[in-house]
Design an enzyme around this catalytic site. Structure first.
Site, PDB file in Angstrom:
ATOM      1  N   ASP A  71      68.878  77.307  47.104  1.00  0.00           N
ATOM      2  CA  ASP A  71      69.496  77.820  45.879  1.00  0.00           C
ATOM      3  C   ASP A  71      70.810  77.077  45.724  1.00  0.00           C
ATOM      4  OD1 ASP A  71      70.885  79.200  43.960  1.00  0.00           O
ATOM      5  OD2 ASP A  71      70.254  81.188  44.646  1.00  0.00           O
ATOM      6  N   TYR A  87      75.815  89.271  54.056  1.00  0.00           N
ATOM      7  CA  TYR A  87      74.791  89.098  53.034  1.00  0.00           C
ATOM      8  C   TYR A  87      75.091  87.894  52.147  1.00  0.00           C
ATOM      9  CZ  TYR A  87      71.733  89.578  49.148  1.00  0.00           C
ATOM     10  OH  TYR A  87      70.791  89.296  48.191  1.00  0.00           O
ATOM     11  N   LYS A 110      68.766  86.447  49.705  1.00  0.00           N
ATOM     12  CA  LYS A 110      67.562  86.492  50.540  1.00  0.00           C
ATOM     13  C   LYS A 110      67.077  85.090  50.835  1.00  0.00           C
ATOM     14  CE  LYS A 110      66.934  90.489  51.909  1.00  0.00           C
ATOM     15  NZ  LYS A 110      66.895  90.800  53.330  1.00  0.00           N
TER      16      LYS A 110
HETATM   17  C1  F6R Z   1      70.204  86.709  44.606  1.00  0.00           C
HETATM   18  C2  F6R Z   1      69.756  88.032  44.291  1.00  0.00           C
HETATM   19  C3  F6R Z   1      70.378  88.805  43.182  1.00  0.00           C
HETATM   20  C4  F6R Z   1      71.846  89.098  43.392  1.00  0.00           C
HETATM   21  C5  F6R Z   1      72.404  89.993  42.270  1.00  0.00           C
HETATM   22  C6  F6R Z   1      73.916  90.200  42.376  1.00  0.00           C
HETATM   23  O1  F6R Z   1      69.333  86.047  45.471  1.00  0.00           O
HETATM   24  O2  F6R Z   1      68.880  88.514  44.931  1.00  0.00           O
HETATM   25  O3  F6R Z   1      69.653  89.989  42.995  1.00  0.00           O
HETATM   26  O4  F6R Z   1      72.061  89.701  44.638  1.00  0.00           O
HETATM   27  O5  F6R Z   1      72.154  89.416  41.008  1.00  0.00           O
HETATM   28  O6  F6R Z   1      74.524  88.964  42.423  1.00  0.00           O
HETATM   29  P1  F6R Z   1      76.091  88.719  42.372  1.00  0.00           P
HETATM   30  O7  F6R Z   1      76.671  89.516  43.502  1.00  0.00           O
HETATM   31  O8  F6R Z   1      76.216  87.256  42.537  1.00  0.00           O
HETATM   32  O9  F6R Z   1      76.544  89.196  41.032  1.00  0.00           O
HETATM   33 MG    MG Z   2      70.974  82.569  43.490  1.00  0.00          MG
HETATM   34 MG    MG Z   3      66.316  82.551  45.175  1.00  0.00          MG
END
Ligand code: F6R
Ligand code: MG
Ligand code: MG
Length: 380
Positions: free
Chosen positions: A20, A237, A240
């Site tokens: 990513d 974290y 994923k």
């Molecule tokens: C990324 C993912 C998303 C983010 C979520 C919050 O792999 O699984 O679900 O965790 O969109 O992202 P932030 O904290 O960047 O706003």
């Molecule tokens: Mg991402």
């Molecule tokens: Mg991804």
């Protein structure tokens, strides 16, 4: 006189490396300018003779580099090619102010191997058979444990894979390498003899993940998955792991159709929204590999091709022939089920089991919330 076709046993490596590097409109899709960086760099590597074939694609917010070459697994030049491409794409993402630029590039100094540095890697070195059909899977918003269930069905379940019953070449069963990602240990279990022990481990999809599968009769390699836990690398974290998987099919191995049949139904995987929820897997075409609802539902793509003389078999114009396997009505039912299960789970909001259990939540931002409340807890 007809020329006799001689099949040379040569070593071919299939490398699928993903990262990513930043995405459009949140953690949603890899936009064209970043795919172009992949295309440009792999084309250059092809012209230089470093790789023999490539295919660049995306599944949600992950840039996927599929490369076929003769340099073996964990080759520093191949890994550097992937690493440099991800760095360049991240730079581009930063310039464009895309979301989460460089998200998975957890370490800065490259030392010959991208494993453990953030990107996901599945690599399989094979001696080509007379004809070698390959399927690669790539998923977004979940982790490598998501493939435990289909891998069990494909290589160990005679109710899924008729060949286990009907084809004498498979009657010896398959051996599964299982990683304990928490303790960084691995064990090999043989099916059918150790099926129950295998299930005891790989049913715990957060911790135990199937990394490799061999045909037991002759140790022919037939599956390799990317098994990493970014959170354990980073110590917190960081999204994923969005796994990739390579499977070999046919002629004494599960047929293409036996490899795909587990995806006729949706099933639950961990890693949806903020890596903190269970979600239903949805098999989709590359075109539909974009996460939307609640950052999902988790998507999986399958691409089929042939390796031939250490390249992806190509058409008359030299273009690799790739079949987008889930671009088919046969998976409509799974997609409908995924939407139904998604609706049911979201109805539960932040209540377990829609949300992951406490142990997995330790690798999210939950510890920060507990820290905030620490002083307010009193003896009961
Ligand atoms: C990324 C993912 C998303 C983010 C979520 C919050 O792999 O699984 O679900 O965790 O969109 O992202 P932030 O904290 O960047 O706003
Ligand atoms: Mg991402
Ligand atoms: Mg991804």
């Amino acid at each position: 006189m007809l020329a006799k076709v001689v099949y040379m046993a040569r070593k071919t490596t299939i490398s699928l490396i993903k990262c990513d590097v930043g995405s459009l409109a949140g953690h949603h899709i890899v936009p064209k300018p970043l795919l172009n960086v992949g295309e440009k760099n792999l084309k250059k590597a092809l012209e230089k003779g470093l790789i023999n074939s490539y295919y660049v694609f995306n599944v949600g917010d992950d840039l996927q580099l599929l490369m076929v070459h003769e340099r073996g697994e964990e080759n520093p030049e191949i890994h550097k090619l992937a690493w440099d491409t991800f760095q360049e794409a991240s730079k581009k993402a930063l310039e464009l102010k895309l979301y989460g630029a460089g998200q998975d590039l957890l370490k800065t100094a490259f030392s010959g191997n991208v494993r453990g540095m953030g990107p996901g890697v599945a690599e399989m070195e094979i001696e080509e058979r007379g004809s070698d059909p390959i399927v690669v899977f790539a998923a977004d918003k979940t982790s490598a444990g998501a493939f435990n269930f289909p891998l069990f069905r494909i290589f160990a379940d005679p109710m899924n894979t008729a060949g286990l019953v009907i084809d004498p070449k498979m009657s010896g069963g398959f051996k599964f390498e299982v990683m304990d990602t928490l303790e960084n240990k691995k064990v090999i279990l043989k099916c059918p003899e150790e099926m129950y022990e295998l299930l005891a481990l790989i049913g715990t999809v957060q911790r135990y993940m199937v990394s490799r599968v061999w045909r037991a009769n002759d140790d022919l390699i037939c599956s390799v998955g990317s098994v990493t836990r970014l959170s354990l690398i980073a110590g917190k974290y960081v999204g994923k792991d969005d796994p990739v998987l390579i499977i070999r099919a046919q002629h004494g191995l599960p047929a293409l159709g036996e490899v795909l049949v587990p995806f006729m139904h949706s099933y639950l995987v961990e890693g949806w929204m903020r890596g903190s929820h269970w979600g239903p897997i949805m098999p989709v075409s590359v075109k539909d590999a974009k996460c939307t609802v609640f950052d999902g539902p988790p998507r999986v793509v399958a691409l089929g091709f042939q390796v031939s003389n250490s390249r992806i078999a190509a058409d008359d114009d030299g273009k690799p022939m790739i079949s987008d396997l889930f671009d088919d009505h046969a998976f409509d039912m799974a997609r409908t089920e995924a939407v139904e299960y998604a609706s049911m789970l979201r109805h539960m909001g932040e209540f377990e089991p829609a949300r992951l259990g406490i142990e997995e939540m330790e690798y999210t931002t939950l510890p920060q919330i507990l820290e905030k409340l620490k002083g307010r807890f009193e003896p009961a």
